[in-house]
Design a protein around this motif. Structure first.
Motif, PDB file in Angstrom:
ATOM      1  N   ILE A   1       0.818  -1.211   0.000  1.00 16.00           N
ATOM      2  CA  ILE A   1       0.000   0.000   0.000  1.00 16.00           C
ATOM      3  C   ILE A   1       0.851   1.260   0.000  1.00 16.00           C
ATOM      4  N   ASN A   2       0.262   2.331  -0.504  1.00 13.58           N
ATOM      5  CA  ASN A   2       0.944   3.620  -0.563  1.00 13.58           C
ATOM      6  C   ASN A   2       0.552   4.489   0.635  1.00 13.58           C
ATOM      7  N   GLY A   3       0.973   5.740   0.624  1.00  7.51           N
ATOM      8  CA  GLY A   3       0.708   6.655   1.732  1.00  7.51           C
ATOM      9  C   GLY A   3      -0.760   6.986   1.925  1.00  7.51           C
ATOM     10  N   ALA A   4      -1.591   6.705   0.939  1.00 10.53           N
ATOM     11  CA  ALA A   4      -3.030   6.965   1.045  1.00 10.53           C
ATOM     12  C   ALA A   4      -3.790   5.684   1.416  1.00 10.53           C
ATOM     13  N   ASN A   5      -3.053   4.662   1.839  1.00 14.81           N
ATOM     14  CA  ASN A   5      -3.626   3.368   2.249  1.00 14.81           C
ATOM     15  C   ASN A   5      -4.366   2.643   1.126  1.00 14.81           C
ATOM     16  N   ARG A   6      -3.922   2.884  -0.105  1.00 13.49           N
ATOM     17  CA  ARG A   6      -4.444   2.163  -1.275  1.00 13.49           C
ATOM     18  C   ARG A   6      -3.324   1.329  -1.878  1.00 13.49           C
ATOM     19  N   LEU A   7      -3.710   0.354  -2.690  1.00 13.41           N
ATOM     20  CA  LEU A   7      -2.716  -0.453  -3.387  1.00 13.41           C
ATOM     21  C   LEU A   7      -1.824   0.456  -4.212  1.00 13.41           C
ATOM     22  N   PHE A   8      -0.517   0.329  -4.044  1.00 17.95           N
ATOM     23  CA  PHE A   8       0.469   1.097  -4.786  1.00 17.95           C
ATOM     24  C   PHE A   8       0.392   0.683  -6.257  1.00 17.95           C
ATOM     25  N   GLY A   9       0.215   1.655  -7.149  1.00 19.94           N
ATOM     26  CA  GLY A   9       0.069   1.367  -8.576  1.00 19.94           C
ATOM     27  C   GLY A   9       1.241   0.592  -9.147  1.00 19.94           C
ATOM     28  N   GLY A  10       2.440   0.895  -8.668  1.00 25.35           N
ATOM     29  CA  GLY A  10       3.624   0.181  -9.147  1.00 25.35           C
ATOM     30  C   GLY A  10       3.604  -1.292  -8.791  1.00 25.35           C
ATOM     31  N   ARG A  11       3.055  -1.608  -7.626  1.00 23.85           N
ATOM     32  CA  ARG A  11       2.945  -3.019  -7.233  1.00 23.85           C
ATOM     33  C   ARG A  11       1.968  -3.740  -8.149  1.00 23.85           C
ATOM     34  N   LEU A  12       0.825  -3.090  -8.417  1.00 19.97           N
ATOM     35  CA  LEU A  12      -0.137  -3.699  -9.324  1.00 19.97           C
ATOM     36  C   LEU A  12       0.482  -3.882 -10.709  1.00 19.97           C
ATOM     37  N   MET A  13       1.246  -2.889 -11.156  1.00 13.32           N
ATOM     38  CA  MET A  13       1.909  -3.010 -12.451  1.00 13.32           C
ATOM     39  C   MET A  13       2.858  -4.211 -12.478  1.00 13.32           C
ATOM     40  N   GLU A  14       3.577  -4.443 -11.389  1.00 14.05           N
ATOM     41  CA  GLU A  14       4.464  -5.607 -11.286  1.00 14.05           C
ATOM     42  C   GLU A  14       3.659  -6.901 -11.440  1.00 14.05           C
ATOM     43  N   TRP A  15       2.541  -6.999 -10.733  1.00 15.55           N
ATOM     44  CA  TRP A  15       1.707  -8.193 -10.794  1.00 15.55           C
ATOM     45  C   TRP A  15       1.120  -8.384 -12.195  1.00 15.55           C
ATOM     46  N   ILE A  16       0.711  -7.286 -12.825  1.00 13.25           N
ATOM     47  CA  ILE A  16       0.175  -7.332 -14.187  1.00 13.25           C
ATOM     48  C   ILE A  16       1.233  -7.831 -15.158  1.00 13.25           C
ATOM     49  N   ASP A  17       2.444  -7.291 -15.060  1.00 14.10           N
ATOM     50  CA  ASP A  17       3.536  -7.680 -15.951  1.00 14.10           C
ATOM     51  C   ASP A  17       3.854  -9.170 -15.807  1.00 14.10           C
ATOM     52  N   GLU A  18       3.902  -9.631 -14.577  1.00 10.04           N
ATOM     53  CA  GLU A  18       4.199 -11.044 -14.335  1.00 10.04           C
ATOM     54  C   GLU A  18       3.102 -11.945 -14.913  1.00 10.04           C
ATOM     55  N   THR A  19       1.855 -11.601 -14.696  1.00  4.86           N
ATOM     56  CA  THR A  19       0.741 -12.423 -15.172  1.00  4.86           C
ATOM     57  C   THR A  19       0.667 -12.406 -16.696  1.00  4.86           C
ATOM     58  N   ALA A  20       0.890 -11.239 -17.307  1.00  2.00           N
ATOM     59  CA  ALA A  20       0.910 -11.138 -18.772  1.00  2.00           C
ATOM     60  C   ALA A  20       2.024 -12.002 -19.355  1.00  2.00           C
TER      61      ALA A  20
ATOM     62  N   TYR B   1      -7.609  -1.878  -1.468  1.00  2.00           N
ATOM     63  CA  TYR B   1      -7.136  -1.526  -0.133  1.00  2.00           C
ATOM     64  C   TYR B   1      -6.536  -2.723   0.595  1.00  2.00           C
ATOM     65  N   LEU B   2      -5.912  -2.428   1.725  1.00  2.00           N
ATOM     66  CA  LEU B   2      -5.301  -3.439   2.581  1.00  2.00           C
ATOM     67  C   LEU B   2      -6.277  -4.588   2.817  1.00  2.00           C
ATOM     68  N   ASN B   3      -5.787  -5.800   2.674  1.00  2.00           N
ATOM     69  CA  ASN B   3      -6.541  -7.044   2.877  1.00  2.00           C
ATOM     70  C   ASN B   3      -7.481  -7.398   1.736  1.00  2.00           C
ATOM     71  N   ASP B   4      -7.643  -6.521   0.746  1.00  2.00           N
ATOM     72  CA  ASP B   4      -8.430  -6.905  -0.429  1.00  2.00           C
ATOM     73  C   ASP B   4      -7.728  -8.060  -1.128  1.00  2.00           C
ATOM     74  N   VAL B   5      -8.511  -8.911  -1.754  1.00  2.00           N
ATOM     75  CA  VAL B   5      -7.966  -9.958  -2.609  1.00  2.00           C
ATOM     76  C   VAL B   5      -8.001  -9.419  -4.031  1.00  2.00           C
ATOM     77  N   VAL B   6      -6.851  -9.445  -4.704  1.00  2.00           N
ATOM     78  CA  VAL B   6      -6.751  -8.965  -6.076  1.00  2.00           C
ATOM     79  C   VAL B   6      -6.620 -10.168  -7.000  1.00  2.00           C
ATOM     80  N   VAL B   7      -7.509 -10.217  -7.985  1.00  2.00           N
ATOM     81  CA  VAL B   7      -7.492 -11.283  -8.980  1.00  2.00           C
ATOM     82  C   VAL B   7      -7.077 -10.667 -10.306  1.00  2.00           C
ATOM     83  N   ILE B   8      -6.037 -11.221 -10.916  1.00  2.00           N
ATOM     84  CA  ILE B   8      -5.492 -10.694 -12.166  1.00  2.00           C
ATOM     85  C   ILE B   8      -5.671 -11.766 -13.237  1.00  2.00           C
TER      86      ILE B   8
END
Length: 165
Positions: A29-48, A75-82
């Motif tokens: 998570i980032n400073g606003a307590n949301r999923l950090f976009g860069g982390r999601l981008m990492e997960w997207i790149d790996e899955t692609a 947000y924290l504890n959310d399950v993200v499905v890619i």
């Protein structure tokens, strides 16, 4: 235009279908307590990359992230499905669509949080692009539409590159 034939025949879009599941932790998570976009981008790149490898049967490298649209936060504890699948094949590259969802673990309902299109290039052990040996067969009209839209994105990318963008 003549249809291309591939040495090893065709695979379906569903042959490349890849689903990754992540649980958002404090380090994601980032400073606003949301999923950090860069982390999601990492997960997207790996899955692609996994989806592309499933299609071509070898190593790939990411050449382009054509579109990355953040629609809603997670947000924290959310399950993200890619969910990723190959949508279009070129000579040495392929386009992969990746949809990311926040899943409610109580109901199973998924909320779309991101859509991305990545270009993956099939490479040999030295990193040199090589021809993809499998074509792509479409089983649904949606898959065919995605393939047609990929052609538009390719033209748009080439136009942007020619204009220096």
């Amino acid at each position: 235009m003549a249809e291309t034939t591939y040495p090893k025949g065709n695979k379906t879009v569903s042959d490349s279908l890849t689903e990754s599941i992540k649980s958002i932790r404090y380090e994601d998570i980032n400073g606003a307590n949301r999923l950090f976009g860069g982390r999601l981008m990492e997960w997207i790149d790996e899955t692609a990359g996994i989806a592309a490898r499933r299609h071509c049967g070898g190593n790939v490298t990411t050449a382009c992230v054509d579109q990355l649209t953040f629609k809603h936060p997670a947000y924290l504890n959310d399950v993200v499905v890619i969910v990723a699948a190959v949508t279009h094949i070129c000579h040495t590259s392929m386009e992969v669509r990746v949809d990311s969802y926040a899943e409610d673990v109580h109901t199973g309902e998924r909320r779309l949080i991101n859509v991305a299109y990545l270009t993956e290039v099939y490479v040999d052990d030295d990193g040199t692009p090589i021809p993809i040996e499998y074509g792509l067969t479409f089983e649904t009209e949606e898959e065919r539409r995605e393939n047609d839209d990929a052609l538009k994105r390719i033209i748009f990318r080439k136009t942007r590159a020619a204009e220096g963008f």
